[in-house]
Design an enzyme around this catalytic site. Structure first.
Site, PDB file in Angstrom:
ATOM      1  N   LYS A 182     -20.668  23.088  31.356  1.00 43.88           N
ATOM      2  CA  LYS A 182     -20.720  24.325  31.181  1.00 43.88           C
ATOM      3  C   LYS A 182     -22.244  24.949  31.162  1.00 43.88           C
ATOM      4  O   LYS A 182     -22.796  24.547  32.060  1.00 43.88           O
ATOM      5  CB  LYS A 182     -19.959  24.459  29.818  1.00 43.88           C
ATOM      6  CG  LYS A 182     -18.629  23.783  29.868  1.00 43.88           C
ATOM      7  CD  LYS A 182     -18.088  24.127  28.559  1.00 43.88           C
ATOM      8  CE  LYS A 182     -16.680  23.135  28.250  1.00 43.88           C
ATOM      9  NZ  LYS A 182     -15.715  23.740  27.402  1.00 43.88           N
ATOM     10  N   GLU A 218     -12.358  29.379  30.520  1.00 47.50           N
ATOM     11  CA  GLU A 218     -13.395  30.340  30.160  1.00 47.50           C
ATOM     12  C   GLU A 218     -13.594  31.357  31.029  1.00 47.50           C
ATOM     13  O   GLU A 218     -14.170  32.415  30.838  1.00 47.50           O
ATOM     14  CB  GLU A 218     -14.462  29.404  29.750  1.00 47.50           C
ATOM     15  CG  GLU A 218     -14.385  28.419  28.452  1.00 47.50           C
ATOM     16  CD  GLU A 218     -15.003  27.273  28.396  1.00 47.50           C
ATOM     17  OE1 GLU A 218     -16.063  27.088  29.221  1.00 47.50           O
ATOM     18  OE2 GLU A 218     -14.793  26.357  27.728  1.00 47.50           O
ATOM     19  N   GLY A 262     -12.534  22.417  23.712  1.00 49.54           N
ATOM     20  CA  GLY A 262     -13.600  22.859  22.898  1.00 49.54           C
ATOM     21  C   GLY A 262     -13.604  22.864  21.415  1.00 49.54           C
ATOM     22  O   GLY A 262     -14.215  23.261  20.436  1.00 49.54           O
TER      23      GLY A 262
END
Ligand code: PEP
Length: 259
Positions: A12, A101, A177
């Site tokens: 990420k 995301e 996450g």
């Protein structure tokens, strides 16, 4: 039928240039080839580290480099964006497509995700296609239908040959996450379901040979249990992939898996 076993690290928006370099140095120093036989390792750093990682890993055939995204158009006036052909031009091997995301924070919808898959395939990049339901969808019992719809929207129209280049990552949004991992039963049920959707769309052979990874709070402590399921062919790992020791432990857990 034997499928590709894949352990993919998604960094990420983490790691400086020096930190990325240190990770790769430590990985290469510590890796035990006997424990990684047959495992495809994929490192997915931020764009700016891609070229450096490709160069550092050029002699390591078992470790591929992927981008976290690509634009859905081939080129043009899209300030700040990177195309699939640009990734290919620096020898990147793969690209994440449809990560939750990206869908959540950058408004990517099924149509854009589908276009990205085509761009990736046109440029000989392996798309790692991410799908998965939200907590609300799971709690209301809509999880199987949601993922069916995502798969149909993204993959319908691909040929069986194109499917051979693609890997699917099932990532329940509520597990990403959060430290909350899907149980083996939950993940296994969904992986089997995805395979049945693939069989309907592309035939049995294609469905049986497509690798389906699980993603969502995979750690060294739960990897072996997840990977023991016959329909879980590897993992897409976020937080736990930032540390080379932890990531290697996950890779080794996959190395133990035999079909
Ligand atoms: C991911 O980013 O794809 C992911 C699964 O993250 P995490 O492992 O941190 O849940």
């Amino acid at each position: 039928m034997s499928r590709r076993r894949v352990a993919a690290a998604n960094w990420k928006m983490n790691k400086s240039f020096a930190e990325a370099e240190l990770f790769v140095e430590r990985l290469l120093e510590d890796i035990d080839p006997d424990k990684t036989e047959g495992v495809h390792i994929v490192l997915t750093p931020p764009y700016i580290h891609l070229q450096n990682l490709v160069e550092m890993l050029t002699l390591n055939e078992g470790i591929a480099v992927a981008a976290q995204n690509c634009h859905h158009e081939a080129q043009g006036a899209y300030t700040g964006e990177v195309s699939a052909s640009m990734l290919k031009s620096i020898d990147v091997d793969a690209v994440l497509v449809g990560h939750s995301e990206r869908r959540q924070y950058f408004g990517e919808n099924d149509m854009i995700v589908s276009k990205k898959i085509h761009r990736a395939l046109e440029n000989d990049l392996m798309p790692v296609y991410c799908c998965g339901e939200t907590l609300e969808q799971r709690e209301s019992g809509a999880h199987l239908g949601t993922v069916t719809h995502q798969i149909e929207a993204a993959l319908t129209g691909l040929s069986a040959q194109q499917m051979q280049q693609l890997v699917i990552a099932y990532e329940p949004v509520w597990a990403i996450g959060t430290g909350k991992t899907a149980t083996v039963e939950q993940a296994g049920e969904m992986h089997q379901h995805i395979r049945s959707v693939l069989e309907r769309l592309f035939g049995k052979e294609s469905a049986e040979s497509t690798s389906i990874l699980y993603g969502g709070s995979v750690k060294a402590s739960n990897a072996a249990e997840l990977f023991a399921h016959p329909h879980i062919d590897g993992g897409l790992v976020g937080g736990a992939s930032l540390d080379p020791e932890e990531f290697l432990a996950i890779v080794y857990a996959l190395g133990h898996k035999r079909f």
